[in-house]
Design a protein around this motif. Sequence first.
Motif, PDB file in Angstrom:
ATOM      1  N   ARG A  99      -1.815 -10.740  -1.522  1.00  0.00           N
ATOM      2  CA  ARG A  99      -2.433 -10.199   0.430  1.00  0.00           C
ATOM      3  C   ARG A  99      -1.697  -8.984  -0.004  1.00  0.00           C
ATOM      4  O   ARG A  99      -0.830  -8.444  -0.878  1.00  0.00           O
ATOM      5  CB  ARG A  99      -1.457 -10.777   0.674  1.00  0.00           C
ATOM      6  N   VAL A 100      -2.139  -7.963   0.817  1.00  0.00           N
ATOM      7  CA  VAL A 100      -1.894  -6.734   0.217  1.00  0.00           C
ATOM      8  C   VAL A 100      -0.747  -6.113   1.891  1.00  0.00           C
ATOM      9  O   VAL A 100      -1.300  -6.826   2.740  1.00  0.00           O
ATOM     10  CB  VAL A 100      -3.239  -5.516   0.769  1.00  0.00           C
ATOM     11  N   ASP A 126       0.586  -1.026   0.043  1.00  0.00           N
ATOM     12  CA  ASP A 126       0.400   0.065  -0.019  1.00  0.00           C
ATOM     13  C   ASP A 126       0.911   0.747  -0.127  1.00  0.00           C
ATOM     14  O   ASP A 126       1.495   1.208   0.230  1.00  0.00           O
ATOM     15  CB  ASP A 126      -0.328   0.040   1.438  1.00  0.00           C
ATOM     16  N   ARG A 129      -8.307  -7.094  -4.594  1.00  0.00           N
ATOM     17  CA  ARG A 129      -9.290  -7.760  -5.252  1.00  0.00           C
ATOM     18  C   ARG A 129      -9.713  -8.446  -6.630  1.00  0.00           C
ATOM     19  O   ARG A 129     -10.134  -9.165  -7.058  1.00  0.00           O
ATOM     20  CB  ARG A 129     -10.868  -7.488  -4.924  1.00  0.00           C
ATOM     21  N   ASN A 184      -7.309   3.013  -3.365  1.00  0.00           N
ATOM     22  CA  ASN A 184      -7.569   1.974  -2.522  1.00  0.00           C
ATOM     23  C   ASN A 184      -7.341  -0.083  -2.983  1.00  0.00           C
ATOM     24  O   ASN A 184      -7.538  -0.242  -4.392  1.00  0.00           O
ATOM     25  CB  ASN A 184      -9.315   1.833  -3.142  1.00  0.00           C
ATOM     26  N   THR A 185      -6.143   0.261  -1.917  1.00  0.00           N
ATOM     27  CA  THR A 185      -5.819  -0.797  -2.262  1.00  0.00           C
ATOM     28  C   THR A 185      -5.549  -2.276  -2.123  1.00  0.00           C
ATOM     29  O   THR A 185      -5.766  -2.664  -2.969  1.00  0.00           O
ATOM     30  CB  THR A 185      -3.817  -0.939  -1.698  1.00  0.00           C
ATOM     31  N   ASP A 186      -7.182  -2.114  -1.133  1.00  0.00           N
ATOM     32  CA  ASP A 186      -7.841  -3.599  -1.343  1.00  0.00           C
ATOM     33  C   ASP A 186      -8.349  -3.881  -2.331  1.00  0.00           C
ATOM     34  O   ASP A 186      -8.592  -5.188  -3.303  1.00  0.00           O
ATOM     35  CB  ASP A 186      -8.672  -3.549   0.117  1.00  0.00           C
TER      36      ASP A 186
END
Length: 285
Positions: free
Chosen positions: A53-54, A27, A41, A35-37
Amino acid sequence: MLKWPAIMTDEHLPKPWTRLRHVFVYDDPDTEGLNTDALARFLADALPQAEVRVRNDYLTHQLRRYAEEGGEELIAQLTGQFTRAQVDNLVHPADRGLLPPEAPADLGLGEIYRGQALQAILALMMLADEDSLDQLHIVLTSMVFGDWDEHTRDFRVRVGCLGQPSLISTTGLIEGPARPRDFEVLRTQMAVMGLDEDIADLAEAFEPRALGYGDRRITTCLQGYALMAIMYRAYGEGPCEDPTCRLHDAATQEELIECQCSEDAGLCERHSAMLVALATGVDPV
Ligand SMILES: [Zn+2]
């Protein structure tokens, strides 16, 4: 534009070197609008066999381990290496005897790094057992990096520096691809007249044609560059020449917005097939 056979069969496609098992996305908390999440996804959907994985930002993540190991000397060495990786003159090294130096500060972007030098430093910080061929580290960063264009010898701020880790600059996304010329002319005029407040309005007026800081489209644009990092890792191929493909490294903001954010944004036929092969194919021998 490159032409590919109308029907893409396996024989026309390169074989991936590896099957990616783990993708780590780091991130950048300094990037407004990121919006790294959501980006993770998107990558997980594209590569269902991989664990995406973040993590916290890259430097914080890696330096925490150094600090735990009491590596103050190591951190001091790294600081020196970061300094040496900075660009101190925008003039191409081959032209420095002929042209007066150009200070990077003139670009108004703070410290600027040579992309590959920065990448090499970040690679040194990586745990050896996280550096196998089936793992990819994607570092989102607001740090600015670039290199010299081979043909024009001009210094170019870049969006991506592909490899391990793959660096993607959120500042580079806004400052790298050229803004519309009329925007630059007006911005320069306003700066000369001291109308700094009006420059923000100007950026808003040009929103359909150029990304701005905090732009809601940043995450969408980064999807294409993250896919570029994945394809480079898996196939060893750089950006796509097709300006409508999301793996295209756009030269202008208008091209960037068109290829990443338009309703029908997607990969060219060849890269679609390569991504499907990567996501569903058998393990390479
Ligand atoms: Zn393509």
